[in-house]
Design a protein around this motif. Structure first.
Motif, PDB file in Angstrom:
ATOM      1  N   LEU A 234      19.565 -34.419   0.707  1.00  0.00           N
ATOM      2  CA  LEU A 234      19.005 -34.903   1.968  1.00  0.00           C
ATOM      3  C   LEU A 234      17.997 -36.022   1.723  1.00  0.00           C
ATOM      4  N   MET A 235      17.133 -35.804   0.730  1.00  0.00           N
ATOM      5  CA  MET A 235      16.111 -36.813   0.442  1.00  0.00           C
ATOM      6  C   MET A 235      16.731 -38.102  -0.082  1.00  0.00           C
ATOM      7  N   MET A 236      17.804 -37.971  -0.883  1.00  0.00           N
ATOM      8  CA  MET A 236      18.467 -39.158  -1.404  1.00  0.00           C
ATOM      9  C   MET A 236      19.124 -39.954  -0.282  1.00  0.00           C
ATOM     10  N   GLU A 237      19.715 -39.237   0.677  1.00  0.00           N
ATOM     11  CA  GLU A 237      20.420 -39.910   1.760  1.00  0.00           C
ATOM     12  C   GLU A 237      19.459 -40.527   2.770  1.00  0.00           C
ATOM     13  N   PHE A 238      18.393 -39.799   3.096  1.00  0.00           N
ATOM     14  CA  PHE A 238      17.512 -40.235   4.176  1.00  0.00           C
ATOM     15  C   PHE A 238      16.165 -40.763   3.692  1.00  0.00           C
ATOM     16  N   GLN A 239      15.943 -40.713   2.361  1.00  0.00           N
ATOM     17  CA  GLN A 239      14.731 -41.265   1.765  1.00  0.00           C
ATOM     18  C   GLN A 239      13.457 -40.665   2.355  1.00  0.00           C
ATOM     19  N   GLN A 240      13.514 -39.388   2.684  1.00  0.00           N
ATOM     20  CA  GLN A 240      12.316 -38.711   3.164  1.00  0.00           C
ATOM     21  C   GLN A 240      12.510 -37.209   3.018  1.00  0.00           C
ATOM     22  N   LYS A 241      11.394 -36.488   3.068  1.00  0.00           N
ATOM     23  CA  LYS A 241      11.456 -35.036   2.991  1.00  0.00           C
ATOM     24  C   LYS A 241      11.438 -34.452   4.401  1.00  0.00           C
ATOM     25  N   PHE A 242      12.193 -33.375   4.557  1.00  0.00           N
ATOM     26  CA  PHE A 242      12.260 -32.721   5.850  1.00  0.00           C
ATOM     27  C   PHE A 242      11.407 -31.455   5.827  1.00  0.00           C
ATOM     28  N   SER A 243      10.607 -31.256   6.844  1.00  0.00           N
ATOM     29  CA  SER A 243       9.965 -29.955   6.975  1.00  0.00           C
ATOM     30  C   SER A 243      11.027 -28.967   7.424  1.00  0.00           C
ATOM     31  N   VAL A 244      10.856 -27.718   7.058  1.00  0.00           N
ATOM     32  CA  VAL A 244      11.838 -26.695   7.405  1.00  0.00           C
ATOM     33  C   VAL A 244      12.039 -26.628   8.912  1.00  0.00           C
ATOM     34  N   THR A 245      10.942 -26.568   9.648  1.00  0.00           N
ATOM     35  CA  THR A 245      11.030 -26.450  11.104  1.00  0.00           C
ATOM     36  C   THR A 245      11.739 -27.650  11.722  1.00  0.00           C
ATOM     37  N   THR A 246      11.371 -28.847  11.277  1.00  0.00           N
ATOM     38  CA  THR A 246      11.985 -30.059  11.817  1.00  0.00           C
ATOM     39  C   THR A 246      13.481 -30.093  11.531  1.00  0.00           C
ATOM     40  N   PHE A 247      13.849 -29.716  10.312  1.00  0.00           N
ATOM     41  CA  PHE A 247      15.260 -29.763   9.951  1.00  0.00           C
ATOM     42  C   PHE A 247      16.075 -28.745  10.746  1.00  0.00           C
ATOM     43  N   ILE A 248      15.552 -27.525  10.893  1.00  0.00           N
ATOM     44  CA  ILE A 248      16.267 -26.503  11.660  1.00  0.00           C
ATOM     45  C   ILE A 248      16.474 -26.973  13.098  1.00  0.00           C
ATOM     46  N   LYS A 249      15.445 -27.546  13.690  1.00  0.00           N
ATOM     47  CA  LYS A 249      15.564 -28.045  15.063  1.00  0.00           C
ATOM     48  C   LYS A 249      16.602 -29.169  15.145  1.00  0.00           C
ATOM     49  N   PHE A 250      16.594 -30.044  14.151  1.00  0.00           N
ATOM     50  CA  PHE A 250      17.537 -31.166  14.120  1.00  0.00           C
ATOM     51  C   PHE A 250      18.983 -30.663  14.118  1.00  0.00           C
ATOM     52  N   VAL A 251      19.269 -29.678  13.272  1.00  0.00           N
ATOM     53  CA  VAL A 251      20.631 -29.147  13.180  1.00  0.00           C
ATOM     54  C   VAL A 251      21.011 -28.404  14.459  1.00  0.00           C
ATOM     55  N   ILE A 252      20.091 -27.604  14.968  1.00  0.00           N
ATOM     56  CA  ILE A 252      20.374 -26.859  16.197  1.00  0.00           C
ATOM     57  C   ILE A 252      20.663 -27.807  17.355  1.00  0.00           C
ATOM     58  N   ASP A 253      19.945 -28.913  17.412  1.00  0.00           N
ATOM     59  CA  ASP A 253      20.175 -29.890  18.484  1.00  0.00           C
ATOM     60  C   ASP A 253      21.572 -30.495  18.405  1.00  0.00           C
ATOM     61  N   ARG A 254      22.134 -30.572  17.199  1.00  0.00           N
ATOM     62  CA  ARG A 254      23.490 -31.099  17.049  1.00  0.00           C
ATOM     63  C   ARG A 254      24.509 -30.247  17.817  1.00  0.00           C
ATOM     64  N   SER A 255      24.213 -28.966  17.955  1.00  0.00           N
ATOM     65  CA  SER A 255      25.165 -28.064  18.613  1.00  0.00           C
ATOM     66  C   SER A 255      25.160 -28.214  20.132  1.00  0.00           C
TER      67      SER A 255
END
Length: 446
Positions: A234-255
């Motif tokens: 993820l960090m290699m692709e997006f050049q940043q670190k994701f917080s756990v909460t932010t990432f979970i919300k991001f994936v859930i929003d995809r649904s």
């Protein structure tokens, strides 16, 4: 100076044969390999060592490890090795009995791999048992939906060979792509599929691809994902670190509210858990690992009450089972499946299953430590069961006549490998000559 350890003979490519007062291992091409295990070896470390020395495909087969366990100078019983406590007990055999070498027998079970991409996962990536079980549950709960989708895909007009040769990636049927991408797993859906071509990227954004939100279970429990193959990609692709909460919300929003299966990572925060409950109203399958059950036991019952369509629950622990199952009776009218393998099931848990799940049809407790009285309670109270998996359980014998009679009305009752045995009782009460063994210490075997 080498660390103290125990000599273990590992047998594979055969099958366990139970005999009166003994255990044997037979097969046409049985292999044997001596292994040294240090005291303090964990179950996970034992599995890693076995997969390495035997060459058994970790992704293709699950292992049943059986220890030929001495309960007296002339009698042995098969004891399944399933956790750290069992490994510790196995490594104490030479101390307790005077046997210089421990024997373990391996049996393999082919793994059902419905998700094709992860079937070819690299050797250094591990899929947790809970994640694997969730995928099996997805197959069971959604098999009809997938068959219907496949049927629609097959209804597309057929093209001749010349047309097929000229087809381009971007011309593939979008419904077909979405149907396939539903099954590839979260990592590939985020980091592989979208990079193939524009049409695949577009298909990967379809909410139907995000109906099964099976997050990686073992993630470093920090606020920021620092290491691990998925996080590093993820960090290699997006050049940043994701917080756990932010990432979970991001994936859930995809649904976009279409998620029907959910399993959150161990380090999931309370904020992310509540967000999932609000944004996934159509949930049918929920997986809760042991760490989440302990960490969020106070809020889980309230959150479950929001999932009115819940049909199946997978538990990694029996912690708080009574409180978790209680709202299901009131709010989840379509609930039919409970899976809690390798957990401890006593009278309280059995009573909760009977009381809170009146429409239960499928129950999976394989490998559980369950009291005989508790199993009787379940068999007498759950009148609508059509399948129950009690294989390799500790607490009752597989040939218990009363149990088999009570289960005779259930079309599929599996209890192979279950046993009623307490090695500490054997060592405490076994008399050899005129010497009594107290937990196996100080015994002299003739």
């Amino acid at each position: 100076m080498t660390a103290a350890g125990v000599a273990v003979h590992c047998y594979w490519n055969g099958r366990v044969k139970k005999e009166k007062g003994d255990v044997d291992y037979e097969g046409e091409n049985v292999n044997i390999m001596p292994v040294k295990l240090n005291y303090g070896t964990t179950y996970a470390e034992l599995l890693d060592k076995i997969y390495t020395i035997t060459g058994i495909d970790r992704w293709g087969f699950e292992l049943n490890i059986i220890c030929r366990y001495p309960i007296s100078s002339r009698e042995y019983k098969p004891i399944p090795i399933k956790n750290d406590e069992a490994v510790e007990l196995m490594l104490e055999v030479p101390i307790r009995s005077g046997v210089y070498c421990v024997e373990i027998y391996l049996e393999t079970n082919a793994v059902n791999k419905p998700f094709h991409v992860e079937a070819n996962a690299p050797a250094n990536v591990q899929i947790s048992p809970l994640s694997h079980l969730l995928k099996q549950e997805c197959n069971a709960v959604y098999s009809n939906d997938w068959e219907t989708s496949s049927k629609h895909s097959n209804d597309s007009p057929k093209k001749d060979d010349n047309q097929m040769e000229r087809r381009k990636w971007e011309e593939l049927n979008m419904d077909c792509l979405v149907n396939v991408f539903q099954k590839v797993g979260m990592e590939s859906l985020l980091l592989d599929v979208p990079l193939v071509c524009k049409s695949w990227h577009k298909a990967s954004l379809d909410p139907k691809c995000w109906e099964f939100l099976i997050f990686p279970e073992y993630i470093k429990p920090d606020d920021i994902w620092g290491r691990g193959p998925f996080a590093e990609r993820l960090m290699m692709e997006f050049q940043q670190k994701f917080s756990v909460t932010t990432f979970i919300k991001f994936v859930i929003d995809r649904s976009c509210g279409h998620a029907t299966a959910l399993s959150l990572p161990i380090c999931c925060t309370e904020e992310a858990f509540k967000y999932a409950a609000n944004k996934c109203p159509k949930l049918k399958l929920l997986g809760l690992n042991a760490d989440l059950l302990h960490k969020h036991s106070s809020i889980i019952p309230k959150l479950i009450s929001r999932w009115k369509n819940l049909q199946s629950l997978v538990l990694g622990s029996s912690h708080g089972m009574e409180e978790i199952l209680a709202p299901i009776r009131l709010f989840c009218r379509n609930f039919t499946r409970l899976s809690a393998p390798k957990t401890n099931v006593g009278n309280k848990e059995a009573s909760a299953i009977v009381t809170s799940l009146p429409n239960l049809r499928y129950l999976v407790l394989n490998g559980a430590a369950i009291e005989r009285e508790s199993l009787v309670m379940i068999l007498q109270g759950c009148k609508r069961l059509i399948e129950i998996d009690m294989r390799d359980c500790d607490g009752f014998d597989e040939d218990d006549a009363e149990i088999l009679k009570l289960a005779s009305h259930i079309p599929s009752f599996m209890c192979e490998g279950s046993y009623l045995y307490d090695p500490f009782d054997d060592y405490e009460h076994t008399q050899i000559g005129h010497n009594y063994c107290v937990y196996g210490y100080g015994c002299s075997y003739d």
